[in-house]
Design an enzyme around this catalytic site. Structure first.
Site, PDB file in Angstrom:
ATOM      1  N   HIS A   1      -4.835   0.153  -1.116  1.00  0.00           N
ATOM      2  CA  HIS A   1      -4.122  -0.903  -1.858  1.00  0.00           C
ATOM      3  C   HIS A   1      -5.094  -1.959  -2.374  1.00  0.00           C
ATOM      4  O   HIS A   1      -4.985  -2.418  -3.510  1.00  0.00           O
ATOM      5  CB  HIS A   1      -3.082  -1.579  -0.969  1.00  0.00           C
ATOM      6  CG  HIS A   1      -1.866  -0.742  -0.745  1.00  0.00           C
ATOM      7  ND1 HIS A   1      -1.077  -0.268  -1.770  1.00  0.00           N
ATOM      8  CD2 HIS A   1      -1.272  -0.305   0.388  1.00  0.00           C
ATOM      9  CE1 HIS A   1      -0.068   0.425  -1.278  1.00  0.00           C
ATOM     10  NE2 HIS A   1      -0.161   0.429   0.035  1.00  0.00           N
TER      11      HIS A   1
ATOM     12  N   HIS B   1       1.078  -6.344   2.144  1.00  0.00           N
ATOM     13  CA  HIS B   1       1.706  -5.063   1.816  1.00  0.00           C
ATOM     14  C   HIS B   1       3.145  -5.262   1.349  1.00  0.00           C
ATOM     15  O   HIS B   1       3.511  -4.876   0.263  1.00  0.00           O
ATOM     16  CB  HIS B   1       1.651  -4.103   3.004  1.00  0.00           C
ATOM     17  CG  HIS B   1       1.973  -2.696   2.593  1.00  0.00           C
ATOM     18  ND1 HIS B   1       3.271  -2.261   2.397  1.00  0.00           N
ATOM     19  CD2 HIS B   1       1.174  -1.649   2.291  1.00  0.00           C
ATOM     20  CE1 HIS B   1       3.237  -0.995   1.999  1.00  0.00           C
ATOM     21  NE2 HIS B   1       1.979  -0.603   1.928  1.00  0.00           N
TER      22      HIS B   1
ATOM     23  N   GLU C   1       4.727  -4.454  -2.190  1.00  0.00           N
ATOM     24  CA  GLU C   1       6.039  -3.803  -2.160  1.00  0.00           C
ATOM     25  C   GLU C   1       7.197  -4.709  -1.761  1.00  0.00           C
ATOM     26  O   GLU C   1       8.320  -4.241  -1.601  1.00  0.00           O
ATOM     27  CB  GLU C   1       5.990  -2.596  -1.201  1.00  0.00           C
ATOM     28  CG  GLU C   1       5.145  -1.465  -1.738  1.00  0.00           C
ATOM     29  CD  GLU C   1       5.013  -0.308  -0.756  1.00  0.00           C
ATOM     30  OE1 GLU C   1       5.847  -0.187   0.161  1.00  0.00           O
ATOM     31  OE2 GLU C   1       4.057   0.480  -0.912  1.00  0.00           O
TER      32      GLU C   1
HETATM   33 CO    CO Z   1       1.323   1.220   1.237  1.00  0.00          CO
END
Ligand code: CO
Length: 302
Positions: free
Chosen positions: A248, A186, A216
């Site tokens: 995702h 993530h 991210e």
């Molecule tokens: Co997220």
């Protein structure tokens, strides 16, 4: 003198009263023992970010089964930290509680000690929020006397090595040595993001054709792409480095859109095969979270 007489009388009386009160009180602790209380009622609260993808729920079911097998008879409940996901599911008629709501319900049902197990991957923002909630709930009037929080998946170097070995053991059988394994984590602006480059390092020590990037944080897809190019990997297996194969994984990683990892790497000449399995589906990964839960349960006894 009148005044002196009174105070001479008053002092011994007070002392006697105090002594009486002290000896009669049930909590009197001569040897430092805890006050006698009614039996403690213990519960486990499994806490995840949550997912709105129904098929990803099987990851959670796998963890719950493992928890029930290892800690039989202990009340086990769930909470989701992501408000966005709780709202989305509520619109579909599925009620999921926040950690605070779940703790309040446990208190209402008479549970006095709660082990909250974070099913997050890194000790980031969600985990910090959890620790804060636990600290504020513990000892609240009519609430649980103790709330302990179990560490997320990657709490130290040993967890990282165990995780890397488990994920490599679950690499697709069809994979050839020169195929890359690309893990998608993530990522976050939180300092705990450092766990991702650390994991990439651990993976590469075990298998030089493994890369790990994040949606991210750092490393990003750009770093992954450069690694694949430098190694001359023509094929890559894309695997979520997240507890579930949720939004995702399905869209950012494996989606058909132009900016998905699959499309982007495809344009760079790497043919990609996504694997839609959440990490929590692997028993060896669940076992790491369960070890952390066991530590939290043991801390409750202290
Ligand atoms: Co997220």
């Amino acid at each position: 003198m009148y005044y002196a007489t009174r105070s001479r009388l008053r002092l011994p009386c007070l002392a006697l009263l105090c002594l009486l009160a002290w000896t009669l009180h049930p909590a009197t602790a001569l040897a430092g023992e805890k006050p006698a209380t009614k039996a403690e009622k213990k519960a486990i609260l499994l806490v995840t970010f949550g997912t709105s993808v129904a098929s990803a729920q099987k990851s959670f079911q796998a963890v719950e089964q493992a928890v029930k097998a290892r800690f039989p008879g202990v009340e086990t409940r769930w909470a989701y930290t992501a408000k966005m996901i709780r709202r989305k599911l509520a619109d579909q008629g599925q009620v999921h509680l926040s950690p605070a709501q779940a703790l309040a319900n446990l208190a209402e049902d008479g549970y006095t000690r709660v082990a909250m197990q974070s099913l997050h991957v890194i000790p980031g923002e969600e985990f910090e929020g959890l620790k804060e909630t636990a600290a504020r709930f513990a000892g609240m009037p009519k609430g649980p006397s103790r709330v302990e929080v179990g560490q997320p998946l990657l709490a130290g170097a040993e967890d990282m090595l165990r995780t890397a070995k488990a994920m490599l053991a679950h690499a697709p059988k069809e994979r050839k040595a020169k195929d890359a394994l690309v893990f998608m984590g993530h990522g976050t602006h939180h300092f705990a993001n450092a766990a991702y480059p650390a994991m990439a390092y651990v993976f590469q020590k075990l298998d030089p054709n493994v890369s790990l990037g994040t949606v991210e944080g750092y490393p990003s897809l750009e770093e992954v792409k450069a690694e694949l190019k430098a190694r001359g990997n023509k094929k890559a297996w894309l695997i979520p480095f997240m507890s579930v194969a949720g939004d995702h994984a399905m869209n950012d990683m494996a989606g058909e859109e132009e900016d998905s990892w699959k499309s982007d790497l495809g344009k760079a000449g790497v043919s990609c095969q996504p694997v839609l399995t959440g990490m929590a589906e692997h028993p060896e990964i669940a076992a790491i979270w369960l070890d952390h839960l066991q530590e939290a349960l043991e801390r409750l006894e202290k």
